[in-house]
Design a protein around this motif. Structure first.
Motif, PDB file in Angstrom:
ATOM      1  N   LEU A  81      18.823 -15.982  79.150  1.00 29.80           N
ATOM      2  CA  LEU A  81      19.950 -16.704  79.741  1.00 29.80           C
ATOM      3  C   LEU A  81      20.363 -16.104  81.076  1.00 29.80           C
ATOM      4  O   LEU A  81      20.714 -16.824  82.010  1.00 29.80           O
ATOM      5  CB  LEU A  81      21.134 -16.687  78.770  1.00 29.80           C
ATOM      6  N   LEU A  82      20.291 -14.783  81.184  1.00 31.85           N
ATOM      7  CA  LEU A  82      20.648 -14.112  82.437  1.00 31.85           C
ATOM      8  C   LEU A  82      19.669 -14.466  83.541  1.00 31.85           C
ATOM      9  O   LEU A  82      20.080 -14.860  84.646  1.00 31.85           O
ATOM     10  CB  LEU A  82      20.666 -12.599  82.221  1.00 31.85           C
ATOM     11  N   TYR A  83      18.369 -14.359  83.258  1.00 31.33           N
ATOM     12  CA  TYR A  83      17.377 -14.557  84.313  1.00 31.33           C
ATOM     13  C   TYR A  83      17.121 -16.021  84.621  1.00 31.33           C
ATOM     14  O   TYR A  83      16.514 -16.349  85.635  1.00 31.33           O
ATOM     15  CB  TYR A  83      16.083 -13.828  83.943  1.00 31.33           C
ATOM     16  N   CYS A  84      17.612 -16.905  83.762  1.00 30.05           N
ATOM     17  CA  CYS A  84      17.593 -18.325  84.115  1.00 30.05           C
ATOM     18  C   CYS A  84      18.833 -18.700  84.917  1.00 30.05           C
ATOM     19  O   CYS A  84      18.793 -19.631  85.721  1.00 30.05           O
ATOM     20  CB  CYS A  84      17.502 -19.179  82.855  1.00 30.05           C
ATOM     21  N   ALA A  85      19.931 -17.958  84.724  1.00 29.55           N
ATOM     22  CA  ALA A  85      21.178 -18.271  85.444  1.00 29.55           C
ATOM     23  C   ALA A  85      21.016 -18.043  86.941  1.00 29.55           C
ATOM     24  O   ALA A  85      21.593 -18.779  87.748  1.00 29.55           O
ATOM     25  CB  ALA A  85      22.317 -17.414  84.905  1.00 29.55           C
ATOM     26  N   ILE A  86      20.233 -17.040  87.338  1.00 31.70           N
ATOM     27  CA  ILE A  86      20.095 -16.717  88.762  1.00 31.70           C
ATOM     28  C   ILE A  86      19.426 -17.863  89.525  1.00 31.70           C
ATOM     29  O   ILE A  86      19.984 -18.359  90.518  1.00 31.70           O
ATOM     30  CB  ILE A  86      19.336 -15.388  88.932  1.00 31.70           C
ATOM     31  N   PRO A  87      18.246 -18.344  89.094  1.00 27.64           N
ATOM     32  CA  PRO A  87      17.682 -19.513  89.792  1.00 27.64           C
ATOM     33  C   PRO A  87      18.502 -20.780  89.587  1.00 27.64           C
ATOM     34  O   PRO A  87      18.523 -21.651  90.466  1.00 27.64           O
ATOM     35  CB  PRO A  87      16.276 -19.645  89.191  1.00 27.64           C
ATOM     36  N   MET A  88      19.192 -20.874  88.440  1.00 27.01           N
ATOM     37  CA  MET A  88      20.022 -22.062  88.213  1.00 27.01           C
ATOM     38  C   MET A  88      21.148 -22.136  89.239  1.00 27.01           C
ATOM     39  O   MET A  88      21.521 -23.232  89.697  1.00 27.01           O
ATOM     40  CB  MET A  88      20.591 -22.042  86.799  1.00 27.01           C
ATOM     41  N   VAL A 135      11.582 -30.375  86.171  1.00 26.03           N
ATOM     42  CA  VAL A 135      11.025 -31.244  87.221  1.00 26.03           C
ATOM     43  C   VAL A 135      12.110 -31.670  88.203  1.00 26.03           C
ATOM     44  O   VAL A 135      11.984 -31.484  89.420  1.00 26.03           O
ATOM     45  CB  VAL A 135      10.351 -32.482  86.594  1.00 26.03           C
ATOM     46  N   TYR A 136      13.202 -32.251  87.698  1.00 26.35           N
ATOM     47  CA  TYR A 136      14.154 -32.808  88.668  1.00 26.35           C
ATOM     48  C   TYR A 136      15.024 -31.740  89.316  1.00 26.35           C
ATOM     49  O   TYR A 136      15.433 -31.893  90.474  1.00 26.35           O
ATOM     50  CB  TYR A 136      14.952 -33.975  88.058  1.00 26.35           C
ATOM     51  N   TYR A 137      15.284 -30.628  88.638  1.00 25.54           N
ATOM     52  CA  TYR A 137      15.985 -29.529  89.293  1.00 25.54           C
ATOM     53  C   TYR A 137      15.102 -28.908  90.378  1.00 25.54           C
ATOM     54  O   TYR A 137      15.584 -28.581  91.471  1.00 25.54           O
ATOM     55  CB  TYR A 137      16.370 -28.462  88.266  1.00 25.54           C
ATOM     56  N   GLY A 138      13.818 -28.706  90.064  1.00 29.64           N
ATOM     57  CA  GLY A 138      12.912 -28.113  91.045  1.00 29.64           C
ATOM     58  C   GLY A 138      12.780 -28.975  92.294  1.00 29.64           C
ATOM     59  O   GLY A 138      12.809 -28.476  93.423  1.00 29.64           O
ATOM     60  N   LEU A 152      15.253 -22.421  97.288  1.00 25.00           N
ATOM     61  CA  LEU A 152      13.784 -22.432  97.229  1.00 25.00           C
ATOM     62  C   LEU A 152      13.277 -21.605  96.055  1.00 25.00           C
ATOM     63  O   LEU A 152      12.385 -22.039  95.311  1.00 25.00           O
ATOM     64  CB  LEU A 152      13.206 -21.891  98.535  1.00 25.00           C
ATOM     65  N   LEU A 153      13.833 -20.421  95.868  1.00 20.44           N
ATOM     66  CA  LEU A 153      13.430 -19.580  94.737  1.00 20.44           C
ATOM     67  C   LEU A 153      13.774 -20.263  93.410  1.00 20.44           C
ATOM     68  O   LEU A 153      13.002 -20.180  92.440  1.00 20.44           O
ATOM     69  CB  LEU A 153      14.111 -18.217  94.825  1.00 20.44           C
ATOM     70  N   PHE A 191      10.985 -21.295  90.656  1.00 15.07           N
ATOM     71  CA  PHE A 191      11.146 -20.815  89.283  1.00 15.07           C
ATOM     72  C   PHE A 191      11.048 -21.972  88.294  1.00 15.07           C
ATOM     73  O   PHE A 191      10.385 -21.861  87.251  1.00 15.07           O
ATOM     74  CB  PHE A 191      12.504 -20.113  89.146  1.00 15.07           C
ATOM     75  N   MET A 192      11.684 -23.093  88.606  1.00 17.73           N
ATOM     76  CA  MET A 192      11.633 -24.253  87.721  1.00 17.73           C
ATOM     77  C   MET A 192      10.214 -24.773  87.567  1.00 17.73           C
ATOM     78  O   MET A 192       9.764 -25.093  86.457  1.00 17.73           O
ATOM     79  CB  MET A 192      12.549 -25.370  88.248  1.00 17.73           C
ATOM     80  N   PHE A 193       9.485 -24.859  88.665  1.00  9.23           N
ATOM     81  CA  PHE A 193       8.103 -25.340  88.588  1.00  9.23           C
ATOM     82  C   PHE A 193       7.219 -24.362  87.818  1.00  9.23           C
ATOM     83  O   PHE A 193       6.309 -24.760  87.095  1.00  9.23           O
ATOM     84  CB  PHE A 193       7.534 -25.569  89.989  1.00  9.23           C
ATOM     85  N   TRP A 194       7.502 -23.070  87.980  1.00  7.26           N
ATOM     86  CA  TRP A 194       6.703 -22.057  87.291  1.00  7.26           C
ATOM     87  C   TRP A 194       6.899 -22.129  85.782  1.00  7.26           C
ATOM     88  O   TRP A 194       5.926 -22.111  85.018  1.00  7.26           O
ATOM     89  CB  TRP A 194       7.066 -20.665  87.803  1.00  7.26           C
ATOM     90  N   ILE A 195       8.158 -22.225  85.326  1.00  6.27           N
ATOM     91  CA  ILE A 195       8.370 -22.278  83.882  1.00  6.27           C
ATOM     92  C   ILE A 195       7.830 -23.584  83.301  1.00  6.27           C
ATOM     93  O   ILE A 195       7.377 -23.613  82.153  1.00  6.27           O
ATOM     94  CB  ILE A 195       9.855 -22.076  83.482  1.00  6.27           C
TER      95      ILE A 195
END
Length: 490
Positions: free
Chosen positions: A52-59, A376-379, A408-409, A413-417
C-alpha cells in the motif's frame, strides 16, 4: 469534443468540501479494507502495508496528473478526453472504456458485499448465501441508482451521511486498535520494506491489488462539469482524498497484521474488518465495523455509478457511443439514459454472478481484473499530463517534478504492474480484465468509421490553454508576469 452540445449537467452543484468527501468515498476505505485485505495478504503476506505504501507514491503522481489536466480541460469524461487529445483518440477511447468496464464489473463486486454485510447484521449464516446477498445487494444498487438519477446535490447529501458515519467508526477503531493488548504478533518495521515480497512478480501482484484499494478518488474529475471552480477544486480534492485513504489503509492493515492471525484473515475473506472489530471490542466491535463496511460499500456504489454514467455521457455527447447516452434529464440535469443502461446491465450481471461461486470467489477474480483496467487508464492519464505540459515543464523545478517527472513515474509504474501481473493472475482474472478491454474495440472502430468528431480532436496543450485564459483584454503585463511567477499553478 464540445462540452456544450445539447443540454448540459448541473453546473456549480458541488463545492470544495463536497468534492473532497466524494474523493474519499470513491476509494471506499472500509469496503476496500474489508473485501480486499484477505486478497492482498494472500498475495504478499506481511508485506501488505508495504504494498500500500509503495503504490501510494506513484498513485500520487497519477493524482497530480489528473490535477494538472483538469485545469486545462474540464470534461465529464476526464481521462477519456485528456488522453484522446494528447496521445491518440484510440487510446483515449480505450482509457474511457477501461473505466466503464472496471466500474461495471464493480457493480457486482460491490453490490454482493453490500447485500452480504446487510444480512450479517441480522444473521452471520445468511451472509454466505450468494443468492440472497445478490437480491439484497441489487436492492441497494437500485436505491443508489435512483439517488444518482436525482442529481448531484441529492447524491452529495446521501454521501455526507454514509461517509460521515463510516469515517467516524473507522476513526474510533483506529484509536482502539492502537491500545489493544491481545496481539497475534509484534509490529515489525520490516513490514514496510521489500523483504517480505516473493520477488519482483510478488511485488507487482501486491501493487496491482493495492491499486484497487485506491481506485475511485478520480470521481472528482468526472464531476468537474458539476463543480464550482472545477479547474482548481477537482484536482485538489483528488490529492486530499488519496492522502486521507492512504493513512486509513496503513493504520488498519498494520492493525490486521498485529492483531489477527493468518488463519483468521483467510477464513473471513469477505469481511476481515468484522473480525478485527470483534477482537478489539468484543460484542459490539464486529457489528459496528460491519455497519461501516456496509455504508462504505453503498457509498462507493454511488460514486462508481457517477463515474461510469458521466463517462458514458461524455462518450454519447462525442458520438463515440450511442448519442442517446449524452441525453440529460430536463428536471434533474443527470444523464438519465446512461443511468438506465448501466442499471440494466448491472442487474443482469447480478443474476449471472450466482453461477460463479461464493461471494469471496467472485471478489477475488473481480478485484484482480479491475486492477488491470485501472492500471491502463491511470497510466495513460499520467502520460497525457506529461505530453500536455511538455512546453511548461522547464519553467520551474516545481513544474518539472510535479507536472512531469512524478506523473511520468506513476504512469510507468502502472504499466509495469500491468505487464508483470499477467503471468501471476488466475486465467479468470486475466480473461475478465483483458477481455473487457478488447470488447471496446468494437464500438471504437464502429464510431471511428462513422466519422465522430472525437477522432479529429483539437490538441490539448497547456501552453496554449494558459495563453487563451490569461492573455485577454483587461490583463495587464504586470498580472501576466505575476502569473508566470506561480509555477505550482501550472
Amino acid at each position: 469534443m464540445s462540452n456544450s452540445r445539447g443540454r448540459g449537467l448541473q453546473a456549480g452543484a458541488l463545492g470544495t468540501f463536497d468534492t473532497v468527501v466524494m474523493a474519499v468515498a470513491g476509494s471506499a476505505p472500509a469496503y476496500s479494507l474489508a473485501a480486499t485485505t484477505a486478497v492482498l495478504v494472500g498475495a504478499v503476506g506481511l508485506a501488505s502495508p508495504a504494498a500500500l505504501l509503495y503504490c501510494a507514491i506513484p498513485m500520487l503522481g497519477i493524482a497530480l496528473a489528473f490535477s494538472y489536466l483538469s485545469r486545462i480541460d474540464v470534461n465529464a469524461g476526464a481521462s477519456y478526453s485528456w488522453v484522446g487529445r494528447t496521445l491518440h483518440p484510440f487510446l483515449g477511447f480505450i482509457s474511457g472504456w477501461a473505466l466503464v468496464i472496471s466500474a461495471t464489473i464493480f457493480m457486482v463486486a460491490g453490490s454482493l458485499p453490500a447485500g452480504s454485510m446487510t444480512l450479517a447484521l441480522f444473521d452471520e449464516r445468511l451472509a454466505d448465501d450468494t443468492a440472497l446477498s445478490t437480491v439484497v445487494g441489487a436492492a441497494w444498487f437500485v436505491l443508489m441508482l435512483l439517488v444518482v438519477l436525482g442529481g448531484a446535490r441529492l447524491t452529495m447529501r446521501a454521501q455526507l451521511i454514509m461517509s460521515g458515519v463510516e469515517l467516524a467508526v473507522l476513526g474510533l477503531f483506529a484509536v482502539l486498535a492502537l491500545f489493544h493488548t491481545g496481539n497475534a504478533r509484534a509490529f515489525d518495521w520490516s513490514w514496510l520494506g521489500f523483504g517480505h515480497f516473493d520477488g519482483v512478480s510478488g511485488f507487482a501482484s501486491g501493487a496491482l491489488i493495492a491499486a484497487f484499494y485506491y481506485w475511485g478518488w478520480d470521481v472528482t474529475s468526472n464531476l468537474s462539469e458539476e463543480t464550482r471552480d472545477s479547474r482548481r477544486t477537482t484536482g485538489l480534492a483528488g490529492l486530499v482524498g488519496v492522502g486521507v485513504v492512504f493513512l486509513l489503509f496503513e493504520v488498519f492493515t498494520i492493525a490486521v497484521n498485529v492483531i489477527l492471525s493468518s488463519r483468521q484473515i483467510q477464513e473471513n475473506d469477505a469481511n476481515v474488518l468484522a473480525v478485527l472489530g470483534e477482537e478489539v471490542w468484543p460484542g459490539w466491535g464486529g457489528k459496528l465495523l460491519t455497519v461501516a463496511v456496509m455504508l462504505s460499500t453503498i457509498a462507493t456504489l454511488e460514486t462508481t455509478l457517477i463515474q461510469v454514467t458521466r463517462s458514458l455521457f461524455a462518450m454519447g455527447r462525442d458520438r463515440t457511443m450511442p448519442s442517446a447516452l449524452g441525453r440529460v434529464h430536463r428536471r434533474w440535469n443527470t444523464p438519465w439514459v446512461a443511468v438506465a443502461v448501466v442499471g440494466t446491465v448491472a442487474l443482469a450481471m447480478f443474476i449471472a454472478s450466482n453461477a460463479l461461486g461464493t461471494v469471496g470467489d467472485i471478489l477475488s477474480d473481480a478485484i484482480s481484473a479491475i486492477g488491470l483496467q485501472i492500471a491502463v487508464y491511470y497510466g495513460l492519464a499520467g502520460l497525457a499530463a506529461v505530453v500536455a505540459y511538455r512546453r511548461r515543464l522547464l519553467k520551474s523545478p516545481a513544474n518539472f517534478v510535479l507536472g512531469g517527472l512524478w506523473p511520468l513515474l506513476g504512469a510507468l509504474f502502472m504499466f509495469w504492474i500491468f505487464a508483470e501481473s499477467l503471468g501471476e493472475l488466475s486465467p479468470a482474472a486475466v480473461s475478465i480484465g483483458i477481455g473487457g478491454l478488447a470488447l471496446g474495440l468494437v464500438p471504437m472502430l464502429w464510431y471511428w468509421r462513422r466519422g465522430s468528431d472525437y477522432y479529429r480532436p483539437a490538441r490539448l496543450d497547456a501552453a496554449r490553454a494558459i495563453e487563451a485564459d490569461y492573455v485577454a483584454p483587461g490583463r495587464t503585463s504586470e498580472q501576466l508576469r505575476a502569473y508566470e511567477g506561480l509555477p505550482t499553478d501550472f
